[in-house]
Enzyme design. Structure first.
Site, mmCIF file in Angstrom:
data_model
loop_
_atom_site.group_PDB
_atom_site.id
_atom_site.type_symbol
_atom_site.label_atom_id
_atom_site.label_comp_id
_atom_site.label_asym_id
_atom_site.label_seq_id
_atom_site.Cartn_x
_atom_site.Cartn_y
_atom_site.Cartn_z
ATOM 1 N N LYS A 60 -25.995 50.250 -61.487
ATOM 2 C CA LYS A 60 -26.697 51.499 -61.154
ATOM 3 C C LYS A 60 -27.862 51.780 -62.104
ATOM 4 O O LYS A 60 -28.484 52.830 -62.018
ATOM 5 C CB LYS A 60 -25.688 52.656 -61.169
ATOM 6 C CG LYS A 60 -24.496 52.396 -60.227
ATOM 7 C CD LYS A 60 -23.661 53.613 -59.981
ATOM 8 C CE LYS A 60 -22.446 53.264 -59.138
ATOM 9 N NZ LYS A 60 -22.016 54.354 -58.266
ATOM 10 N N LYS A 86 -13.190 71.139 -32.648
ATOM 11 C CA LYS A 86 -11.965 70.628 -33.261
ATOM 12 C C LYS A 86 -11.371 69.532 -32.376
ATOM 13 O O LYS A 86 -11.163 69.762 -31.177
ATOM 14 C CB LYS A 86 -10.967 71.780 -33.417
ATOM 15 C CG LYS A 86 -9.686 71.368 -34.105
ATOM 16 C CD LYS A 86 -8.715 72.539 -34.183
ATOM 17 C CE LYS A 86 -7.412 72.075 -34.803
ATOM 18 N NZ LYS A 86 -6.359 73.083 -34.701
ATOM 19 N N PHE A 116 -21.140 58.535 -64.583
ATOM 20 C CA PHE A 116 -19.724 58.663 -64.948
ATOM 21 C C PHE A 116 -18.959 57.548 -64.263
ATOM 22 O O PHE A 116 -19.366 57.072 -63.201
ATOM 23 C CB PHE A 116 -19.168 60.016 -64.474
ATOM 24 C CG PHE A 116 -19.389 61.134 -65.456
ATOM 25 C CD1 PHE A 116 -20.665 61.610 -65.705
ATOM 26 C CD2 PHE A 116 -18.323 61.694 -66.142
ATOM 27 C CE1 PHE A 116 -20.877 62.629 -66.617
ATOM 28 C CE2 PHE A 116 -18.517 62.712 -67.054
ATOM 29 C CZ PHE A 116 -19.791 63.190 -67.292
ATOM 30 N N ASN A 119 -12.377 64.956 -52.203
ATOM 31 C CA ASN A 119 -11.569 64.553 -53.364
ATOM 32 C C ASN A 119 -11.343 65.775 -54.249
ATOM 33 O O ASN A 119 -11.964 66.818 -54.041
ATOM 34 C CB ASN A 119 -12.296 63.418 -54.120
ATOM 35 C CG ASN A 119 -13.643 63.863 -54.625
ATOM 36 O OD1 ASN A 119 -13.732 64.715 -55.489
ATOM 37 N ND2 ASN A 119 -14.716 63.317 -54.044
ATOM 38 N N LYS A 139 -20.751 49.273 -63.586
ATOM 39 C CA LYS A 139 -21.545 50.373 -63.009
ATOM 40 C C LYS A 139 -22.826 50.590 -63.800
ATOM 41 O O LYS A 139 -23.868 50.934 -63.239
ATOM 42 C CB LYS A 139 -20.719 51.670 -62.967
ATOM 43 C CG LYS A 139 -19.732 51.656 -61.806
ATOM 44 C CD LYS A 139 -18.759 52.792 -61.764
ATOM 45 C CE LYS A 139 -17.722 52.451 -60.686
ATOM 46 N NZ LYS A 139 -16.601 53.344 -60.635
ATOM 47 N N ASP A 167 -17.766 58.124 -51.128
ATOM 48 C CA ASP A 167 -18.483 56.863 -50.892
ATOM 49 C C ASP A 167 -18.818 56.657 -49.420
ATOM 50 O O ASP A 167 -19.786 55.993 -49.083
ATOM 51 C CB ASP A 167 -17.638 55.686 -51.391
ATOM 52 C CG ASP A 167 -17.557 55.683 -52.914
ATOM 53 O OD1 ASP A 167 -18.568 56.023 -53.550
ATOM 54 O OD2 ASP A 167 -16.492 55.361 -53.460
HETATM 55 N N1 CTP Z 1 -22.314 58.157 -57.572
HETATM 56 C C1 CTP Z 1 -23.394 58.643 -56.867
HETATM 57 N N2 CTP Z 1 -23.460 58.481 -55.517
HETATM 58 C C2 CTP Z 1 -22.479 57.838 -54.856
HETATM 59 C C3 CTP Z 1 -21.367 57.332 -55.560
HETATM 60 C C4 CTP Z 1 -21.330 57.512 -56.918
HETATM 61 O O1 CTP Z 1 -24.295 59.244 -57.478
HETATM 62 N N3 CTP Z 1 -22.573 57.683 -53.553
HETATM 63 C C5 CTP Z 1 -22.295 58.298 -59.024
HETATM 64 C C6 CTP Z 1 -21.232 59.229 -59.546
HETATM 65 O O2 CTP Z 1 -21.720 60.550 -59.667
HETATM 66 C C7 CTP Z 1 -20.927 58.613 -60.906
HETATM 67 C C8 CTP Z 1 -21.119 57.133 -60.683
HETATM 68 O O3 CTP Z 1 -21.972 57.030 -59.562
HETATM 69 O O4 CTP Z 1 -21.835 59.012 -61.885
HETATM 70 C C9 CTP Z 1 -19.888 56.347 -60.449
HETATM 71 O O5 CTP Z 1 -19.192 56.897 -59.354
HETATM 72 P P1 CTP Z 1 -17.887 56.166 -58.807
HETATM 73 O O6 CTP Z 1 -17.383 56.919 -57.626
HETATM 74 O O7 CTP Z 1 -16.968 55.915 -59.955
HETATM 75 O O8 CTP Z 1 -18.543 54.765 -58.426
HETATM 76 P P2 CTP Z 1 -18.634 53.979 -57.109
HETATM 77 O O9 CTP Z 1 -19.940 53.268 -57.135
HETATM 78 O O10 CTP Z 1 -18.383 54.863 -55.938
HETATM 79 O O11 CTP Z 1 -17.506 52.905 -57.268
HETATM 80 P P3 CTP Z 1 -15.940 52.961 -56.958
HETATM 81 O O12 CTP Z 1 -15.687 54.269 -56.227
HETATM 82 O O13 CTP Z 1 -15.699 51.767 -56.143
HETATM 83 O O14 CTP Z 1 -15.299 52.885 -58.301
#
Ligand code: CTP
Length: 414
Positions: free
Chosen positions: A359, A303, A341, A224, A355, A293
């Site tokens: 979390k 490759k 975040f 990303n 979240k 994720d």
């Molecule tokens: N985060 C993490 N580990 C992951 C996914 C997320 O530590 N595998 C943490 C990010 O660093 C951030 C928070 O969780 O502080 C939210 O991340 P985000 O990507 O917005 O949340 P997701 O749980 O992945 O939800 P979604 O992508 O469905 O919004």
């Protein structure tokens, strides 16, 4: 320039003799005109400013401008017609609370690293025992040159504080790192240094930053556009506030944060391993990384080829990555503060709140990233979402936001 820096503690009037004095060094670079904005930002925050310029800087901005803004003589010549002080460099160096050189050219950096004192500005830098902050600005290739990197390392090891340049379109036409940091961030950094209470002394702050990359094969990956700027700003602020800092970052193009333990990782699993190691001794953990994720279930070490490997390329089976924040939130013991975040495009507060509970974070920094906002920008407009409610913050530079996040984390710690 926004006025957000005024939120700092320096609300003293500029004429107050007790106000801190910043000596602003201006060197010969196209960004010299931005020094005026830095100067105004410092004055608005109640800081007295005097200016020392190199002769080359005068080719870009006339000393009259700085004289008009400061109501003070502008120092240029070691033996010139200055205020009549034959050892002007010593008096300037002695009277200031902080010497800020913004913009600072590669040449002046090199002179400082080598201890060369051949004009008033470089002589003052050598004579200065106050903290020195340097905001470099130059062409990307000059910034990345081995000599410049070496000079910066030498100066950082002597305690010089760097306000890193940003990336973008440079005056020379090149695109890359080398653009003077945003004046708002320079002001925030200087105010931070001046007022720097070592309020995180004895604390361990762990920060995650940047993206993670999840390989598909030897040349492809899922990732990303996170640049890591927010996490690096948090780490930088925490170091300045006296914390022991561990910065676990995915691949980004930012230079190491001086004073922080840097752990550079690739995948989410690597990030989790590094965080698990640091978290047990952490007082504050800030999870600003944009963690992928999912990751491909299988990774080809060669490759994959179009045609022959179409099936593997079209149907990439994904498995879920561990949620690093959630696992630290669940393992959190009394006295540890966990900050997450939430970058959202819709129902920002609602999603952040979910979240927060899912979390088990103490608070979530929620920001709206619809229409490309948030990623790679130098400023952000966020809300802190916690069990006790929401706090909406005005738009501010990432460096100032970093301070606010750590202020909030400290409230929870106390
Ligand atoms: N985060 C993490 N580990 C992951 C996914 C997320 O530590 N595998 C943490 C990010 O660093 C951030 C928070 O969780 O502080 C939210 O991340 P985000 O990507 O917005 O949340 P997701 O749980 O992945 O939800 P979604 O992508 O469905 O919004």
């Amino acid at each position: 320039m926004s006025d957000t820096c005024q939120a700092k503690t320096y609300d003293r009037k500029t004429e107050n003799a007790a106000a801190p004095l910043v000596l602003l060094g201006v060197t010969g670079c196209i960004a010299a005109y931005k020094s005026c904005e830095v100067l105004r930002g410092l004055q608005k925050a109640g800081v007295r400013v005097k200016v020392v310029m190199t002769k080359n800087a005068c080719e870009f901005v006339g000393p009259t401008t700085f004289r008009a803004l400061t109501h003070e003589p502008v120092a240029i010549d070691t033996f010139g017609d200055g205020p009549g002080d034959p050892i002007h460099h010593v008096s300037l160096a002695e009277e200031c609370d902080l010497f800020l050189i913004a913009p600072c050219t590669a040449n002046v950096l090199a002179k400082m690293a080598a201890g060369i004192a051949d004009d008033l500005l470089s002589t003052t830098a050598l004579a200065c025992t106050a903290p020195i902050a340097v905001a470099p600005a130059m062409n990307v290739h000059m910034y990345e040159a081995v000599a410049t990197r070496h000079n910066m390392q030498v100066l950082a090891s002597r305690g010089v504080h760097f306000i890193e340049p940003s990336e973008g379109y440079l005056a020379c036409g090149d695109v890359g790192r080398g653009r003077l940091a945003d004046p708002v961030d320079i002001v925030a950094s200087v105010l931070g240094m001046l007022g720097r209470e070592k309020d995180l002394e004895g604390r361990h702050v762990v920060v995650t930053a940047g993206p993670t990359v999840e390989p598909i094969d030897a040349v492809r990956f899922i990732s990303n556009p996170s640049t890591g700027k927010m996490g690096f700003a948090i780490a930088e602020s925490a170091v300045e506030r006296g914390a022991e800092v561990t910065l676990v970052t995915g691949p980004v193009s930012l230079a190491d944060v001086p004073g922080a333990k840097m752990v550079r990782v690739g995948t989410a699993c690597e990030m989790k391993t590094a965080v698990d190691e640091a978290f047990s001794s952490a007082d504050i953990a800030v999870f600003s990384a944009a963690v992928s994720d999912f990751r491909p279930r299988t990774v080809s070490d060669r490759k994959l080829k179009k045609g022959a490997d179409d099936d593997a390329l079209v149907h990439i089976e994904l498995v879920e990555n561990p949620d690093i924040l959630a696992s630290c939130g669940a393992a959190k013991r009394e006295g540890q503060v966990v900050v997450g975040f939430a970058a959202e495009t819709n129902d920002v507060i609602g999603n952040a709140r979910s979240k927060l509970s899912r979390k088990k974070a103490d608070f979530i920094v929620a920001n709206d990233v619809s229409s490309g906002r948030g990623f790679g920008t130098d400023s952000d407009e966020v809300a802190f979402v916690s069990a006790s409610g929401e706090e909406h913050l005005p738009e501010m530079g990432k460096r100032e936001l970093a301070d606010r996040i750590l202020d909030k984390a400290l409230e929870f710690l106390k």
